[in-house]
Write a protein that holds these residues in place. Structure first.
Motif, PDB file in Angstrom:
ATOM      1  N   PHE A 216       9.053  11.447  33.697  1.00  0.00           N
ATOM      2  CA  PHE A 216       9.687  12.757  33.519  1.00  0.00           C
ATOM      3  C   PHE A 216      10.958  12.550  32.703  1.00  0.00           C
ATOM      4  O   PHE A 216      11.913  11.938  33.188  1.00  0.00           O
ATOM      5  N   TYR A 217      10.951  13.043  31.478  1.00  0.00           N
ATOM      6  CA  TYR A 217      12.099  12.815  30.597  1.00  0.00           C
ATOM      7  C   TYR A 217      13.159  13.906  30.776  1.00  0.00           C
ATOM      8  O   TYR A 217      12.853  15.054  31.054  1.00  0.00           O
ATOM      9  N   HIS A 218      14.420  13.495  30.604  1.00  0.00           N
ATOM     10  CA  HIS A 218      15.562  14.382  30.803  1.00  0.00           C
ATOM     11  C   HIS A 218      16.214  14.826  29.499  1.00  0.00           C
ATOM     12  O   HIS A 218      17.096  15.686  29.520  1.00  0.00           O
ATOM     13  N   ASN A 219      15.822  14.219  28.384  1.00  0.00           N
ATOM     14  CA  ASN A 219      16.360  14.628  27.091  1.00  0.00           C
ATOM     15  C   ASN A 219      15.406  14.142  25.997  1.00  0.00           C
ATOM     16  O   ASN A 219      14.444  13.415  26.269  1.00  0.00           O
ATOM     17  N   GLU A 220      15.677  14.555  24.779  1.00  0.00           N
ATOM     18  CA  GLU A 220      14.791  14.216  23.660  1.00  0.00           C
ATOM     19  C   GLU A 220      14.746  12.716  23.377  1.00  0.00           C
ATOM     20  O   GLU A 220      13.706  12.185  22.991  1.00  0.00           O
ATOM     21  N   GLN A 221      15.852  12.038  23.559  1.00  0.00           N
ATOM     22  CA  GLN A 221      15.872  10.584  23.353  1.00  0.00           C
ATOM     23  C   GLN A 221      14.954   9.885  24.350  1.00  0.00           C
ATOM     24  O   GLN A 221      14.218   8.967  23.994  1.00  0.00           O
TER      25      GLN A 221
ATOM     26  N   ALA B 230      16.811   8.949  35.207  1.00  0.00           N
ATOM     27  CA  ALA B 230      15.433   8.621  34.832  1.00  0.00           C
ATOM     28  C   ALA B 230      14.575   8.963  36.034  1.00  0.00           C
ATOM     29  O   ALA B 230      14.957   8.664  37.176  1.00  0.00           O
ATOM     30  N   THR B 231      13.440   9.592  35.801  1.00  0.00           N
ATOM     31  CA  THR B 231      12.565   9.982  36.900  1.00  0.00           C
ATOM     32  C   THR B 231      11.160   9.465  36.620  1.00  0.00           C
ATOM     33  O   THR B 231      10.579   9.772  35.578  1.00  0.00           O
ATOM     34  N   PHE B 232      10.648   8.666  37.573  1.00  0.00           N
ATOM     35  CA  PHE B 232       9.348   8.017  37.410  1.00  0.00           C
ATOM     36  C   PHE B 232       8.461   8.267  38.623  1.00  0.00           C
ATOM     37  O   PHE B 232       8.889   8.094  39.766  1.00  0.00           O
ATOM     38  N   ALA B 233       7.197   8.627  38.343  1.00  0.00           N
ATOM     39  CA  ALA B 233       6.170   8.704  39.378  1.00  0.00           C
ATOM     40  C   ALA B 233       5.297   7.474  39.226  1.00  0.00           C
ATOM     41  O   ALA B 233       4.797   7.191  38.129  1.00  0.00           O
ATOM     42  N   GLY B 234       5.116   6.756  40.327  1.00  0.00           N
ATOM     43  CA  GLY B 234       4.327   5.529  40.265  1.00  0.00           C
ATOM     44  C   GLY B 234       3.555   5.293  41.537  1.00  0.00           C
ATOM     45  O   GLY B 234       3.469   4.170  42.017  1.00  0.00           O
ATOM     46  N   GLY B 235       3.038   6.367  42.107  1.00  0.00           N
ATOM     47  CA  GLY B 235       2.362   6.241  43.391  1.00  0.00           C
ATOM     48  C   GLY B 235       3.385   6.369  44.499  1.00  0.00           C
ATOM     49  O   GLY B 235       4.372   7.090  44.368  1.00  0.00           O
ATOM     50  N   CYS B 236       3.187   5.659  45.564  1.00  0.00           N
ATOM     51  CA  CYS B 236       4.092   5.714  46.713  1.00  0.00           C
ATOM     52  C   CYS B 236       5.523   5.414  46.281  1.00  0.00           C
ATOM     53  O   CYS B 236       5.796   4.361  45.702  1.00  0.00           O
ATOM     54  N   PHE B 237       6.432   6.333  46.578  1.00  0.00           N
ATOM     55  CA  PHE B 237       7.807   6.125  46.111  1.00  0.00           C
ATOM     56  C   PHE B 237       8.496   4.968  46.811  1.00  0.00           C
ATOM     57  O   PHE B 237       9.443   4.402  46.277  1.00  0.00           O
ATOM     58  N   TRP B 238       8.034   4.575  47.981  1.00  0.00           N
ATOM     59  CA  TRP B 238       8.630   3.423  48.654  1.00  0.00           C
ATOM     60  C   TRP B 238       8.549   2.180  47.766  1.00  0.00           C
ATOM     61  O   TRP B 238       9.475   1.376  47.716  1.00  0.00           O
ATOM     62  N   CYS B 239       7.420   2.013  47.081  1.00  0.00           N
ATOM     63  CA  CYS B 239       7.195   0.821  46.261  1.00  0.00           C
ATOM     64  C   CYS B 239       7.897   0.890  44.908  1.00  0.00           C
ATOM     65  O   CYS B 239       7.941  -0.104  44.193  1.00  0.00           O
ATOM     66  N   MET B 240       8.431   2.035  44.562  1.00  0.00           N
ATOM     67  CA  MET B 240       9.073   2.188  43.256  1.00  0.00           C
ATOM     68  C   MET B 240      10.588   2.000  43.324  1.00  0.00           C
ATOM     69  O   MET B 240      11.252   2.053  42.297  1.00  0.00           O
ATOM     70  N   VAL B 241      11.119   1.766  44.498  1.00  0.00           N
ATOM     71  CA  VAL B 241      12.571   1.594  44.634  1.00  0.00           C
ATOM     72  C   VAL B 241      12.973   0.153  44.350  1.00  0.00           C
ATOM     73  O   VAL B 241      13.859  -0.113  43.528  1.00  0.00           O
ATOM     74  N   THR B 242      12.331  -0.791  45.017  1.00  0.00           N
ATOM     75  CA  THR B 242      12.781  -2.188  44.971  1.00  0.00           C
ATOM     76  C   THR B 242      12.827  -2.808  43.577  1.00  0.00           C
ATOM     77  O   THR B 242      13.728  -3.597  43.311  1.00  0.00           O
ATOM     78  N   PRO B 243      11.906  -2.484  42.663  1.00  0.00           N
ATOM     79  CA  PRO B 243      11.998  -3.132  41.350  1.00  0.00           C
ATOM     80  C   PRO B 243      13.267  -2.778  40.572  1.00  0.00           C
ATOM     81  O   PRO B 243      13.692  -3.542  39.710  1.00  0.00           O
ATOM     82  N   PHE B 244      13.860  -1.637  40.873  1.00  0.00           N
ATOM     83  CA  PHE B 244      15.000  -1.154  40.109  1.00  0.00           C
ATOM     84  C   PHE B 244      16.348  -1.394  40.780  1.00  0.00           C
ATOM     85  O   PHE B 244      17.377  -1.329  40.128  1.00  0.00           O
ATOM     86  N   GLU B 245      16.335  -1.650  42.081  1.00  0.00           N
ATOM     87  CA  GLU B 245      17.616  -1.740  42.778  1.00  0.00           C
ATOM     88  C   GLU B 245      18.335  -3.044  42.476  1.00  0.00           C
ATOM     89  O   GLU B 245      17.723  -4.035  42.093  1.00  0.00           O
ATOM     90  N   GLU B 246      19.629  -2.986  42.638  1.00  0.00           N
ATOM     91  CA  GLU B 246      20.508  -4.139  42.487  1.00  0.00           C
ATOM     92  C   GLU B 246      20.498  -4.730  41.082  1.00  0.00           C
ATOM     93  O   GLU B 246      20.771  -5.912  40.902  1.00  0.00           O
ATOM     94  N   LEU B 247      20.177  -3.926  40.092  1.00  0.00           N
ATOM     95  CA  LEU B 247      20.271  -4.353  38.703  1.00  0.00           C
ATOM     96  C   LEU B 247      21.575  -3.814  38.125  1.00  0.00           C
ATOM     97  O   LEU B 247      22.011  -2.717  38.495  1.00  0.00           O
ATOM     98  N   PRO B 248      22.202  -4.544  37.227  1.00  0.00           N
ATOM     99  CA  PRO B 248      23.462  -4.056  36.665  1.00  0.00           C
ATOM    100  C   PRO B 248      23.244  -2.730  35.932  1.00  0.00           C
ATOM    101  O   PRO B 248      22.313  -2.599  35.143  1.00  0.00           O
ATOM    102  N   GLY B 249      24.085  -1.769  36.248  1.00  0.00           N
ATOM    103  CA  GLY B 249      23.981  -0.470  35.609  1.00  0.00           C
ATOM    104  C   GLY B 249      23.186   0.554  36.393  1.00  0.00           C
ATOM    105  O   GLY B 249      23.192   1.731  36.051  1.00  0.00           O
ATOM    106  N   ILE B 250      22.468   0.120  37.439  1.00  0.00           N
ATOM    107  CA  ILE B 250      21.737   1.067  38.284  1.00  0.00           C
ATOM    108  C   ILE B 250      22.710   1.554  39.348  1.00  0.00           C
ATOM    109  O   ILE B 250      23.200   0.767  40.156  1.00  0.00           O
TER     110      ILE B 250
END
Length: 172
Positions: free
Chosen positions: A98-103, A4-24
């Motif tokens: 940025f989507y990687h497939n049709e789904q 999954a690829t996401f742009a949300g401004g500064c990439f530093w701030c886009m890491v912490t919300p997703f880290e350490e979640l099951p499946g990441i």
């Protein structure tokens, strides 16, 4: 595994919300969407490459479905600001999925429409949904920046207005 690829401004701030979640599996800061091959941070920051700062997340969709990633993504950004995010201004800090497939495309379109219809924001949702293109990994010092520079990261994030925006718009 999927990406999954996401742009949300500064990439530093886009890491912490997703880290350490099951499946990441991992989260990499980088650049995509532009025409310059192998761009540097300074080149992207200038706004002249067409690239945006992004995070690319490798995940196990059985443990953490793409739709949950989208829900979490929307809650990290101002989807009504087309000229950057918070104190980071310019197209290199704009938002996009940025989507990687049709789904992923279908899920992203549905989630954007649901947000538009929710009435949460008075202004239109301007976050773009685009096909994934070549991803360039950012320089090493940008990877896990929040862990390498916790004091500066925390101060910069709070000053940016991102945390206040999230509190004002997503904790209601």
């Amino acid at each position: 595994m999927q990406k999954a690829t996401f742009a949300g401004g500064c990439f530093w701030c886009m890491v912490t919300p997703f880290e350490e979640l099951p499946g990441i599996i991992d989260i990499v800061s980088g650049y995509t969407g532009g025409s310059k091959e192998n761009p540097t941070y300074e080149e992207v920051k200038s706004g002249n490459t067409g690239h945006v700062e992004v995070v690319q997340i490798r995940f196990d969709p059985e443990l953490f479905p793409y739709e949950r990633l989208l829900e979490l993504y929307w809650q990290q950004i101002d989807p009504t600001d087309e000229f950057g995010q918070f104190h980071d201004r310019g197209t290199q800090y704009s938002t996009a999925i940025f989507y990687h497939n049709e789904q992923q495309l279908e899920s992203a379109l549905q989630s954007k429409q649901a947000l538009e219809l929710s009435g949460r924001f008075e202004k239109p949702i301007v976050t773009k949904i685009l096909p994934a293109t070549t991803f360039y990994t950012a320089e090493d010092y940008h990877q896990d920046y929040h862990k390498k520079n916790p004091k500066y990261y925390k101060e910069d994030r709070e000053k940016s207005g991102r945390d206040q925006f999230i509190r004002d718009n997503w904790t209601k």
